[in-house]
Design a protein around this motif. Structure first.
Motif, PDB file in Angstrom:
ATOM      1  N   GLU A  22      52.459  46.366  39.336  1.00  0.00           N
ATOM      2  CA  GLU A  22      53.426  47.442  39.108  1.00  0.00           C
ATOM      3  C   GLU A  22      53.395  47.892  37.645  1.00  0.00           C
ATOM      4  OE1 GLU A  22      57.182  45.957  40.356  1.00  0.00           O
ATOM      5  OE2 GLU A  22      56.854  46.418  42.486  1.00  0.00           O
ATOM      6  N   GLU A  23      53.332  46.938  36.730  1.00  0.00           N
ATOM      7  CA  GLU A  23      53.307  47.258  35.299  1.00  0.00           C
ATOM      8  C   GLU A  23      52.050  48.041  34.933  1.00  0.00           C
ATOM      9  OE1 GLU A  23      53.663  43.473  33.444  1.00  0.00           O
ATOM     10  OE2 GLU A  23      55.859  43.381  33.648  1.00  0.00           O
ATOM     11  N   LEU A  24      50.934  47.629  35.507  1.00  0.00           N
ATOM     12  CA  LEU A  24      49.686  48.343  35.239  1.00  0.00           C
ATOM     13  C   LEU A  24      49.754  49.773  35.762  1.00  0.00           C
ATOM     14  CD1 LEU A  24      47.029  45.579  36.100  1.00  0.00           C
ATOM     15  CD2 LEU A  24      47.772  46.343  33.835  1.00  0.00           C
ATOM     16  N   ALA A  25      50.299  49.934  36.968  1.00  0.00           N
ATOM     17  CA  ALA A  25      50.418  51.271  37.555  1.00  0.00           C
ATOM     18  C   ALA A  25      51.363  52.138  36.727  1.00  0.00           C
ATOM     19  CB  ALA A  25      50.912  51.158  38.997  1.00  0.00           C
ATOM     20  N   ARG A  26      52.492  51.566  36.340  1.00  0.00           N
ATOM     21  CA  ARG A  26      53.479  52.309  35.543  1.00  0.00           C
ATOM     22  C   ARG A  26      52.883  52.735  34.202  1.00  0.00           C
ATOM     23  NH1 ARG A  26      57.028  48.829  35.817  1.00  0.00           N
ATOM     24  NH2 ARG A  26      58.224  49.651  37.586  1.00  0.00           N
ATOM     25  N   TRP A  57      40.328  54.274  38.544  1.00  0.00           N
ATOM     26  CA  TRP A  57      39.305  53.553  37.783  1.00  0.00           C
ATOM     27  C   TRP A  57      39.911  52.852  36.565  1.00  0.00           C
ATOM     28  CZ3 TRP A  57      35.146  52.116  40.023  1.00  0.00           C
ATOM     29  CH2 TRP A  57      34.638  52.877  41.076  1.00  0.00           C
ATOM     30  N   LYS A  58      40.932  53.455  35.974  1.00  0.00           N
ATOM     31  CA  LYS A  58      41.616  52.780  34.867  1.00  0.00           C
ATOM     32  C   LYS A  58      42.371  51.559  35.386  1.00  0.00           C
ATOM     33  CE  LYS A  58      42.150  56.943  32.020  1.00  0.00           C
ATOM     34  NZ  LYS A  58      43.108  57.905  31.407  1.00  0.00           N
ATOM     35  N   PHE A  59      42.970  51.694  36.558  1.00  0.00           N
ATOM     36  CA  PHE A  59      43.676  50.582  37.194  1.00  0.00           C
ATOM     37  C   PHE A  59      42.687  49.486  37.557  1.00  0.00           C
ATOM     38  CE2 PHE A  59      45.992  48.750  40.930  1.00  0.00           C
ATOM     39  CZ  PHE A  59      47.197  48.449  40.300  1.00  0.00           C
ATOM     40  N   HIS A  60      41.553  49.879  38.112  1.00  0.00           N
ATOM     41  CA  HIS A  60      40.454  48.969  38.461  1.00  0.00           C
ATOM     42  C   HIS A  60      40.041  48.146  37.244  1.00  0.00           C
ATOM     43  CE1 HIS A  60      36.005  48.503  38.232  1.00  0.00           C
ATOM     44  NE2 HIS A  60      36.028  48.225  39.517  1.00  0.00           N
ATOM     45  N   ASP A  61      39.788  48.818  36.121  1.00  0.00           N
ATOM     46  CA  ASP A  61      39.364  48.121  34.906  1.00  0.00           C
ATOM     47  C   ASP A  61      40.454  47.188  34.387  1.00  0.00           C
ATOM     48  OD1 ASP A  61      37.056  49.584  35.139  1.00  0.00           O
ATOM     49  OD2 ASP A  61      37.558  51.009  33.539  1.00  0.00           O
ATOM     50  N   ALA A  62      41.706  47.649  34.459  1.00  0.00           N
ATOM     51  CA  ALA A  62      42.813  46.846  33.934  1.00  0.00           C
ATOM     52  C   ALA A  62      43.018  45.566  34.739  1.00  0.00           C
ATOM     53  CB  ALA A  62      44.099  47.685  33.941  1.00  0.00           C
ATOM     54  N   ILE A  63      42.861  45.647  36.073  1.00  0.00           N
ATOM     55  CA  ILE A  63      43.005  44.444  36.900  1.00  0.00           C
ATOM     56  C   ILE A  63      41.946  43.413  36.534  1.00  0.00           C
ATOM     57  CG2 ILE A  63      42.891  43.496  39.237  1.00  0.00           C
ATOM     58  CD1 ILE A  63      43.972  46.127  40.294  1.00  0.00           C
ATOM     59  N   PHE A  64      40.699  43.863  36.402  1.00  0.00           N
ATOM     60  CA  PHE A  64      39.630  42.917  36.074  1.00  0.00           C
ATOM     61  C   PHE A  64      39.814  42.334  34.665  1.00  0.00           C
ATOM     62  CE2 PHE A  64      36.962  44.982  39.516  1.00  0.00           C
ATOM     63  CZ  PHE A  64      36.935  43.846  40.305  1.00  0.00           C
ATOM     64  N   LYS A  87      56.386  56.936  44.817  1.00  0.00           N
ATOM     65  CA  LYS A  87      55.313  57.082  45.794  1.00  0.00           C
ATOM     66  C   LYS A  87      54.482  55.797  45.880  1.00  0.00           C
ATOM     67  CE  LYS A  87      54.709  62.094  45.345  1.00  0.00           C
ATOM     68  NZ  LYS A  87      53.761  63.170  44.963  1.00  0.00           N
ATOM     69  N   TYR A  88      54.262  55.187  44.734  1.00  0.00           N
ATOM     70  CA  TYR A  88      53.485  53.946  44.695  1.00  0.00           C
ATOM     71  C   TYR A  88      54.156  52.854  45.521  1.00  0.00           C
ATOM     72  CZ  TYR A  88      51.664  49.548  42.755  1.00  0.00           C
ATOM     73  OH  TYR A  88      51.135  48.290  42.616  1.00  0.00           O
ATOM     74  N   ASN A  89      55.453  52.647  45.300  1.00  0.00           N
ATOM     75  CA  ASN A  89      56.186  51.582  46.007  1.00  0.00           C
ATOM     76  C   ASN A  89      56.244  51.837  47.503  1.00  0.00           C
ATOM     77  OD1 ASN A  89      56.772  49.906  43.786  1.00  0.00           O
ATOM     78  ND2 ASN A  89      58.468  51.244  43.175  1.00  0.00           N
TER      79      ASN A  89
END
Length: 346
Positions: A269-273, A246-253, A281-283
């Protein structure tokens, strides 16, 4: 509200250049018309359950002009709807004499060749091919009359089929798992309306805390060139943490306007990191075919229930399209909560 209801009826009845009247259909208990063996209470209950989530307050409805139809086993009539602003409109219908089936719309005449039996005396089913897909049609037993539409089973829950098609396993979610009402959003990270909806949904969930469980589904549109990449990335973050999703979701928008095809991979990648995601695992995940299949599965599921644009919301199996219309979602949720309250009070 009328535009949303009109859209629902067009999808339900799918009018062509016939005289079928498609727009907003309302029903409210109060009709006292005796229709032979037709159970009016059952008819009203079906419509209340079928379309209640789309109904505004202050309208009135009564059955008018009921008479024998040219279709064996059916009566025809109309629902006269009075709107809060003083306007009124009549919408035609057919109802079987045994009170089992309802058809919204009038009966234009068209010739067809191959039809299948419906199990209802004097009624067969077929389809017409159009640019928008197959249009369901019903034909009288003598082949002289055709109606655009399909049979609706008055004994069935109108939203149950849609709800059954939606998988809520391993899906990003918010809210109380035991909440009474389920809301599902089909969204696209590159969609401007979806970005607007994200803020509104956050406020909505605070307002309905404890009453709604909310699920997020992927529906990246083909003309949004980095949307699928973002969907895949978000699911890979979700696999590590629902909260981080949900934090990733908000950051993308929040960064939607800055993301381009050329910088999407790096930005995601930067947002996930930044969220502390395990990048190894992400990559591995974003490169996997499994992640792509999960996005494709969400899209296939959405299309199966009529999703064609984003954002589209589904409230307890009732599809609400038309963009970020939080007012319509609130109305739907309020109705479902009131319905559950009525049931628990019985």
């Amino acid at each position: 509200m009328e535009k949303i209801l009109a859209s629902k009826m067009r999808k339900s009845i799918l009018a062509t250049a016939t005289s079928v009247v498609l727009a907003v259909f309302f029903l409210f208990p109060g009709s006292l018309f005796a229709l032979d063996n037709v159970d009016v209470g059952k008819l009203e209950h079906h419509f209340k359950n079928r379309y209640g989530v789309y109904l505004p307050g202050g309208f009135t409805v009564k059955v008018v002009k009921v008479k024998d139809s040219d279709i064996k086993g059916f009566k025809e009539g109309g629902y006269q709807v009075g709107f809060p602003d003083g306007r009124s409109r009549t919408y035609p219908f057919f109802v079987s004499r045994d009170s089992r089936f309802l058809i919204m719309g009038s009966a234009p005449t068209v010739k067809v060749d191959e039809m299948e039996e419906t199990g209802v005396e004097g009624m067969r089913r077929g389809f017409l091919a159009t640019e928008g897909g197959q249009v369901p049609i019903l034909v009288s037993g003598d082949g002289k009359t055709i109606m655009v539409g399909d049979l609706e089973n008055l004994d069935a829950d109108p939203a149950a089929d849609t709800a059954r098609k939606i998988s809520l396993e391993n899906v990003p979610s918010k809210g109380d798992p035991e909440a009474q009402v389920t809301v599902v959003e089909y969204s696209d990270f590159q969609c401007g309306y979806c970005a607007r909806a994200a803020n509104q949904v956050a406020d909505f969930l605070k307002e309905y805390k404890g009453k709604v469980k909310f699920f997020y589904k992927q529906f990246p549109l083909s003309f949004h060139k980095w949307a699928e990449e973002a969907s895949i990335a978000s699911l890979c973050v979700y696999d590590q943490s629902n909260e981080k999703f949900w934090k990733f979701h908000d950051a993308i928008f929040e960064k939607q306007g800055e993301i381009k095809v050329a910088n999407a991979k790096k930005t995601l990648e930067e947002l996930a990191r930044g969220l502390g995601v395990d990048m190894k695992k992400y990559n591995e995940c974003v490169k996997s075919e499994q992640a792509k299949r999960r996005v494709a599965s969400d899209m296939k599921e959405g299309k199966s229930i009529g999703v064609s644009g984003t954002p589209t919301f589904v409230v307890d199996g009732f599809v609400i399209s038309g963009g970020a219309n939080i007012k319509a979602i609130r109305n739907a949720v309020d109705y479902r909560l009131s319905l559950n309250s009525e049931r628990s009070g019985r």
